[in-house]
Design a protein around this motif. Structure first.
Motif, PDB file in Angstrom:
ATOM      1  N   GLU A   9       0.822  -1.203   0.000  1.00 25.73           N
ATOM      2  CA  GLU A   9       0.000   0.000   0.000  1.00 25.73           C
ATOM      3  C   GLU A   9       0.861   1.260   0.000  1.00 25.73           C
ATOM      4  O   GLU A   9       0.592   2.213  -0.728  1.00 25.73           O
ATOM      5  N   LEU A  10       1.932   1.264   0.812  1.00 23.85           N
ATOM      6  CA  LEU A  10       2.837   2.415   0.839  1.00 23.85           C
ATOM      7  C   LEU A  10       3.525   2.598  -0.516  1.00 23.85           C
ATOM      8  O   LEU A  10       3.672   3.727  -0.991  1.00 23.85           O
ATOM      9  N   ALA A  11       3.923   1.510  -1.139  1.00 22.99           N
ATOM     10  CA  ALA A  11       4.566   1.581  -2.449  1.00 22.99           C
ATOM     11  C   ALA A  11       3.598   2.124  -3.492  1.00 22.99           C
ATOM     12  O   ALA A  11       3.973   2.953  -4.333  1.00 22.99           O
ATOM     13  N   ALA A  12       2.351   1.690  -3.434  1.00 18.70           N
ATOM     14  CA  ALA A  12       1.343   2.161  -4.390  1.00 18.70           C
ATOM     15  C   ALA A  12       1.100   3.662  -4.231  1.00 18.70           C
ATOM     16  O   ALA A  12       0.782   4.348  -5.195  1.00 18.70           O
ATOM     17  N   GLU A  13       1.261   4.172  -3.020  1.00 19.03           N
ATOM     18  CA  GLU A  13       1.085   5.602  -2.761  1.00 19.03           C
ATOM     19  C   GLU A  13       2.371   6.379  -2.997  1.00 19.03           C
ATOM     20  O   GLU A  13       2.404   7.590  -2.819  1.00 19.03           O
ATOM     21  N   GLY A  14       3.461   5.666  -3.361  1.00 13.27           N
ATOM     22  CA  GLY A  14       4.739   6.325  -3.606  1.00 13.27           C
ATOM     23  C   GLY A  14       5.478   6.708  -2.341  1.00 13.27           C
ATOM     24  O   GLY A  14       6.395   7.525  -2.381  1.00 13.27           O
ATOM     25  N   ARG A  15       5.117   6.122  -1.230  1.00 15.46           N
ATOM     26  CA  ARG A  15       5.769   6.456   0.048  1.00 15.46           C
ATOM     27  C   ARG A  15       6.800   5.415   0.471  1.00 15.46           C
ATOM     28  O   ARG A  15       7.374   5.522   1.532  1.00 15.46           O
ATOM     29  N   LEU A  16       7.040   4.410  -0.358  1.00 12.30           N
ATOM     30  CA  LEU A  16       8.023   3.367  -0.046  1.00 12.30           C
ATOM     31  C   LEU A  16       8.670   2.947  -1.350  1.00 12.30           C
ATOM     32  O   LEU A  16       7.995   2.531  -2.290  1.00 12.30           O
ATOM     33  N   ASP A  17       9.993   3.072  -1.410  1.00 15.15           N
ATOM     34  CA  ASP A  17      10.651   2.646  -2.646  1.00 15.15           C
ATOM     35  C   ASP A  17      11.091   1.188  -2.543  1.00 15.15           C
ATOM     36  O   ASP A  17      11.020   0.575  -1.485  1.00 15.15           O
ATOM     37  N   GLU A  18      11.519   0.620  -3.642  1.00 12.50           N
ATOM     38  CA  GLU A  18      11.889  -0.800  -3.695  1.00 12.50           C
ATOM     39  C   GLU A  18      13.006  -1.139  -2.725  1.00 12.50           C
ATOM     40  O   GLU A  18      13.007  -2.206  -2.124  1.00 12.50           O
ATOM     41  N   ALA A  19      13.990  -0.240  -2.517  1.00 13.74           N
ATOM     42  CA  ALA A  19      15.106  -0.520  -1.605  1.00 13.74           C
ATOM     43  C   ALA A  19      14.585  -0.696  -0.183  1.00 13.74           C
ATOM     44  O   ALA A  19      15.002  -1.625   0.525  1.00 13.74           O
ATOM     45  N   ASP A  20      13.666   0.195   0.241  1.00 14.33           N
ATOM     46  CA  ASP A  20      13.078   0.057   1.589  1.00 14.33           C
ATOM     47  C   ASP A  20      12.307  -1.249   1.696  1.00 14.33           C
ATOM     48  O   ASP A  20      12.367  -1.928   2.701  1.00 14.33           O
ATOM     49  N   ARG A  21      11.581  -1.593   0.650  1.00 11.86           N
ATOM     50  CA  ARG A  21      10.771  -2.799   0.647  1.00 11.86           C
ATOM     51  C   ARG A  21      11.669  -4.034   0.760  1.00 11.86           C
ATOM     52  O   ARG A  21      11.367  -4.959   1.510  1.00 11.86           O
ATOM     53  N   ASP A  22      12.786  -4.043   0.024  1.00  9.19           N
ATOM     54  CA  ASP A  22      13.717  -5.172   0.068  1.00  9.19           C
ATOM     55  C   ASP A  22      14.365  -5.304   1.441  1.00  9.19           C
ATOM     56  O   ASP A  22      14.609  -6.405   1.922  1.00  9.19           O
ATOM     57  N   ASP A  23      14.649  -4.165   2.109  1.00 11.82           N
ATOM     58  CA  ASP A  23      15.268  -4.198   3.429  1.00 11.82           C
ATOM     59  C   ASP A  23      14.349  -4.817   4.482  1.00 11.82           C
ATOM     60  O   ASP A  23      14.809  -5.410   5.447  1.00 11.82           O
ATOM     61  N   ARG A  24      13.047  -4.702   4.282  1.00  5.00           N
ATOM     62  CA  ARG A  24      12.083  -5.219   5.249  1.00  5.00           C
ATOM     63  C   ARG A  24      11.857  -6.708   5.093  1.00  5.00           C
ATOM     64  O   ARG A  24      11.297  -7.328   5.981  1.00  5.00           O
ATOM     65  N   HIS A  25      12.175  -7.262   3.964  1.00  2.00           N
ATOM     66  CA  HIS A  25      11.852  -8.683   3.727  1.00  2.00           C
ATOM     67  C   HIS A  25      13.076  -9.532   3.667  1.00  2.00           C
ATOM     68  O   HIS A  25      14.118  -9.377   3.453  1.00  2.00           O
TER      69      HIS A  25
END
Length: 173
Positions: free
Chosen positions: A157-173
C-alpha cells in the motif's frame, strides 16, 4: 445478512464477566466504569436470536475516585453494539445511587459490581433502576484481530502511494 439485530439480550459471556470482575478489583479503591457491547448470538455459534454481551469498552479520559467515576460523554462512540454500562461500588453496596439512575438512560442493562468483586458481588438493573437478571453464558468468544493485515500488505500500500521505494521494501523482507 440481516440489517437489524434482535434487541433481546440473552446474557453475558463468562469471559467478559470475568474481565469485568478483575477490572473492578484492579481499580479498587476507585470506581471502575465501562460500557457494555454485544454481538449477535448467531455470530457466536448460538442457535438463538438475540445478543450476547461480549465486550467492555473503557472510554479514554474516564476519571474515577472512591465515590464516583465520570466519563467524558463526547469521547463515547455512537456504537450500535452498546447495550448498557458497568461500574463498581468500592463500598460493596449493590444498589444504584441517584447519580447512577441519572446515567441509566442509555442501553438495556446496567451492572453494578461491589467489593470484594467475586461472582456473588454483582447485580443487574434496567434503565429504571429495577433489579433484573442476566445469564452468564459459557461460550467461546471469537478472537478479534485488530491488526488484521501483514507487513507485506502495508508495504504494498505504501509503495502504491509512492511512500516506499523498492530498496526500503527489500530491506524489510
Amino acid at each position: 445478512m440481516r440489517l437489524f439485530r434482535s434487541s433481546e439480550l440473552l446474557g453475558i459471556a463468562r469471559e467478559t464477566m470475568e474481565f469485568t470482575l478483575e477490572a473492578c478489583e484492579a481499580t479498587h479503591p476507585n470506581e471502575y466504569m465501562g460500557f457494555l457491547r454485544a454481538e449477535d448470538a448467531s455470530k457466536l455459534g448460538l442457535d438463538r436470536t438475540g445478543q450476547v454481551i461480549t465486550d467492555v469498552l473503557v472510554i479514554p479520559g474516564t476519571e474515577s475516585s472512591p465515590v464516583s467515576a465520570s466519563v467524558r460523554s463526547h469521547m463515547k462512540p455512537n456504537d450500535m453494539r452498546s447495550v448498557g454500562s458497568v461500574h463498581s461500588h468500592p463500598n460493596g453496596v449493590l444498589q444504584p445511587s441517584d447519580a447512577d439512575l441519572a446515567t441509566f438512560g442509555q442501553g438495556q442493562v446496567h451492572i453494578i459490581v461491589g467489593a470484594p468483586y467475586g461472582w456473588g458481588d454483582w447485580k443487574v438493573f434496567d434503565n429504571d433502576g429495577r433489579q433484573t437478571t442476566l445469564e452468564v453464558l459459557d461460550i467461546e468468544l471469537p478472537e478479534e484481530h485488530f491488526f488484521d493485515f501483514t507487513q507485506a500488505e502495508i508495504d504494498a500500500e505504501l509503495a502504491a502511494e509512492g511512500r516506499l521505494d523498492e530498496a526500503d521494501r527489500d530491506d524489510r523482507h
